[in-house]
Enzyme design. Structure first.
Site, PDB file in Angstrom:
ATOM      1  N   CYS A 417       0.807  -1.224   0.000  1.00 16.34           N
ATOM      2  CA  CYS A 417       0.000   0.000   0.000  1.00 16.34           C
ATOM      3  C   CYS A 417       0.836   1.268   0.000  1.00 16.34           C
ATOM      4  CB  CYS A 417      -0.963  -0.014   1.183  1.00 16.34           C
ATOM      5  SG  CYS A 417      -0.150  -0.047   2.804  1.00 16.34           S
ATOM      6  N   HIS A 461      -2.598   0.620   6.863  1.00 18.06           N
ATOM      7  CA  HIS A 461      -2.844   0.928   5.443  1.00 18.06           C
ATOM      8  C   HIS A 461      -2.469   2.374   5.170  1.00 18.06           C
ATOM      9  CE1 HIS A 461      -4.506   0.043   1.561  1.00 18.06           C
ATOM     10  NE2 HIS A 461      -5.434   0.994   1.630  1.00 18.06           N
ATOM     11  N   ASP A 477      -7.985   5.604  -2.977  1.00 18.00           N
ATOM     12  CA  ASP A 477      -7.167   4.486  -2.515  1.00 18.00           C
ATOM     13  C   ASP A 477      -6.585   3.763  -3.729  1.00 18.00           C
ATOM     14  OD1 ASP A 477      -5.924   2.409  -1.268  1.00 18.00           O
ATOM     15  OD2 ASP A 477      -7.647   1.764  -0.089  1.00 18.00           O
TER      16      ASP A 477
END
Length: 676
Positions: A417, A461, A477
């Site tokens: 991520c 994250h 995202d």
């Protein structure tokens, strides 16, 4: 020097060392190693003194030991006014007491210090295992105190038995005080050692940081909702915003970090938030992170004491989170809010900042997109499509060199991520669009037994936010463009076989162990909700349900009545205990008779037999002779022959009514005694 009666026998000395060891054992994992060696040396020296091989240390040796101790503390800790140095000082003082442990008075002082040392355990942790260990410490220390009482008291069964009884008798009072004693804040504040190892999301982000967090299954957040529960795609628990990039590492930067120029709204209501409309209400229980940032959904507001809201939609605590901490939050979906104000010039510059050089290919590509006249949303779509076509989501991405963004976007195309979020924000900034990296946690496991969301370290994250004129900051995202199952189902589903692959024991693959782990977490959650977080508000709610409105008078009665009852009970017990052994019924009745004779002027002499006493009564007070003979005869039969009828007659003769009516003239009542 103490007298021989006050000297410590071997058994009680061993009990003192056992109590010290139990109290200090958890501290040995926190304090410097030399503290444990110092305690062992002090115990060894005291045992040598007991065996007659050494003398107690003199003044010179004591001064040397004190100087060495102070030097050790100064070398071990950078600052004195902090929690761990103070605990270390208490532990060292407790340890050095062994070098002058001679009398029972010294033993009592040492064991009272042991209670304080054991209590410092709860400054670090308030979990169930620590609570059970604390109870064990209290039992052993109390048993060590009981072992100092005299002959045979140091026997393990006797000392531990007395300790268990004392703790059991104190338990109801402990529960009562827990419920009714006012919850007061600390009278002073002592900082903890912030240099100790931190856990969770850090204040900076470089390639590989979040990959390391994915290897840990430690709980970090427990979130319970008062009302609707957000869907998985909305479960973004933001904690930090990274606005400064040096070519490899993202940091909060000046004006973002509250301790580095960032503004914090400490009073609820400073920010303009809607009073009505859709929002989520929830409580977060956050594990210790040794950092001030808290985690919540976007646009949060909290009324919890010591919690403030930042200008970039985050929550922070006035002091670092050294222990498990609970706070209430309300969050509004951004689409429910009114149009935001324009981005200030300072904020725009901060969120467009890039290093002066590096990652040339990315800069050229984004410049070409901008030159084509594409807007912010179109450029974002181009980037996400690029990720979606050829990129791989992996927990084991290859290492990156100097130009991390170029190598990731055009060469390796494998990442976690932080790779996706960092490269996306760099690219958007290169296109002239304000953007920032947001770090926190995403998702969580729903625990239906207690109805809360359990967020673990591997749920850490990173994602991005871009500024759209007229709409404000919008979450993007980039990881979801490559692995949408990461957002929908969690890391385990997205990572597949790579999930927790480096674990020595892959416990997550054993169903029964997974269920047991969840059961244990539910027990811990209930423990915290019921015991650890029992604050003044919850106490007041419980007391109001039980007793109605709590006026000052009611509170005084509520607090004072149990204490008065307890003191009265102790006084009665002490009074009864002071009377000596309990007398048999016949003895007690005969003693009452002797007291009455004493009031008539004929007091029984010490050691005088009952027969001799009745003859002396007849000589000195003839009018009481018949009554005294009847009582004495009934007493002897009841005591030595076990005659139940005689005991009944003795009770009649000793009654106040019979005494008032017949004490001076026994002749008229001889018929009444005919059956005797």
């Amino acid at each position: 020097m103490a007298g021989n009666k006050d000297l410590l026998p071997r058994e009680s000395l061993l009990w003192i060392f056992a109590a010290q060891f139990v109290a200090l054992l958890p501290q040995f994992t926190i304090l410097p190693l030399w503290v444990a060696f110092a305690w062992a040396f002090a115990v060894y020296w005291r045992l040598e003194v007991f065996r007659g091989r050494r003398d107690l240390p003199g003044r010179t040796l004591k001064i040397v030991v004190i100087v060495l101790t102070v030097a050790g503390l100064a070398l071990s800790y950078r600052r004195w006014f902090a929690l761990e140095p103070m605990i270390a000082l208490l532990a060292i003082s407790f340890t050095l007491k062994n070098l002058e442990l001679v009398s029972r008075r010294d033993a009592f002082v040492s064991l009272l210090l042991a209670y304080f040392v054991a209590a410092t355990l709860f400054v670090q942790e308030q979990t169930i295992p620590y609570a059970l260990y604390g109870l064990l410490s209290v039992l052993v220390i109390t048993a060590a105190l009981a072992a100092q009482l005299g002959r045979f008291s140091a026997r393990p069964r006797r000392a531990l038995g007395l300790s268990v009884r004392l703790v059991a008798q104190a338990a109801p009072l402990m529960v009562l005080l827990f419920l009714v004693m006012p919850r007061l804040g600390p009278l002073w504040s002592v900082p903890q050692n912030t240099a100790a190892g931190r856990t969770g999301v850090s204040d900076s982000m470089a390639p590989g940081d979040f990959t390391e967090l994915s290897k840990s299954s430690k709980p970090t957040l427990r979130i319970s909702f008062d009302g609707p529960i957000p869907p998985p795609e909305q479960r973004y628990w933001r904690g930090l915003v990274y606005s400064e990039f040096d070519g490899r590492t993202w940091r909060q930067g000046y004006g973002v970090d509250p301790h580095n120029g960032g503004r914090v709204y400490w009073r609820n209501g400073e920010q303009t938030l809607p009073q009505v409309g859709p929002r989520y209400r929830y409580q977060v229980i956050q594990e210790a992170s040794r950092s001030p940032w808290l985690f919540a959904m976007a646009q949060p507001a909290s009324e919890s004491p010591g919690v403030g809201e930042t200008a970039d939609d985050r929550l922070v605590k006035r002091t670092p989170v050294f222990n498990r901490f609970a706070y209430q939050v309300s969050s509004w979906p951004r689409e429910a809010l009114s149009s935001p104000a324009a981005l200030s010039p300072v904020e725009r510059r901060r969120n467009l900042q890039l290093p002066g050089s590096g990652n040339a290919r990315t800069r050229q590509w984004l410049a070409s997109l901008r030159d084509r006249g594409l807007g912010a949303e179109a450029i974002s779509s181009q980037l996400l499509s690029h990720f979606n076509r050829t990129f791989t989501y992996t927990l084991k991405p290859p290492a990156l060199g100097r130009d991390t963004v170029d190598e990731f976007l055009f060469d390796s195309q494998q990442g976690f991520c932080e790779h996706f979020a960092g490269s996306y924000v760099f690219a958007m900034r290169a296109a002239g669009i304000p953007a920032r990296v947001v770090a926190g946690y995403q998702g969580g496991e729903w625990v239906s037994g207690e109805e809360y969301l359990l967020v673990r370290e591997y749920d850490a994250h990173a994602w991005a936010e871009i500024w759209l004129d007229g709409r404000g900051w919008q979450r993007v995202d980039p990881t979801a463009a490559v692995a949408p199952e990461r957002v929908r189902d969690g890391l385990e589903s997205a990572a597949g076989e790579e999930f927790m692959q480096d674990s020595l024991f892959p416990l997550h693959r054993i169903g029964i162990l997974t269920r047991m782990r969840l059961q244990w977490d539910m027990i811990n959650y209930r423990w915290y909700q019921t015991v650890v977080s029992f604050n003044a508000d919850r106490q007041q709610n419980i007391l109001q349900r039980l007793f109605g409105d709590l006026s000052p008078l009611r509170m005084a009665l509520l607090l004072g009545a149990p204490i008065l009852v307890l003191l009265l009970g102790i006084s009665l017990w002490a009074a009864r205990s002071g009377r000596g052994p309990k007398l048999a019924p016949a003895e007690r009745l005969y003693q009452r008779f002797c007291q009455r004779m004493a009031r008539k002027g004929v007091e029984r002499r010490s050691g005088e037999a009952a027969g001799d006493y009745v003859r002396r009564i007849a000589e000195e007070r003839a009018s009481l002779a018949n009554y005294a003979r009847a009582v004495t005869e009934a007493f002897e039969l009841a005591t030595y022959a076990g005659d139940a009828g005689a005991l009944k007659t003795l009770r009649r003769l000793s009654s106040g009514y019979f005494w008032l009516r017949h004490s001076e003239n026994m002749a008229p009542q001889k018929r009444e005694l005919a059956g005797y």
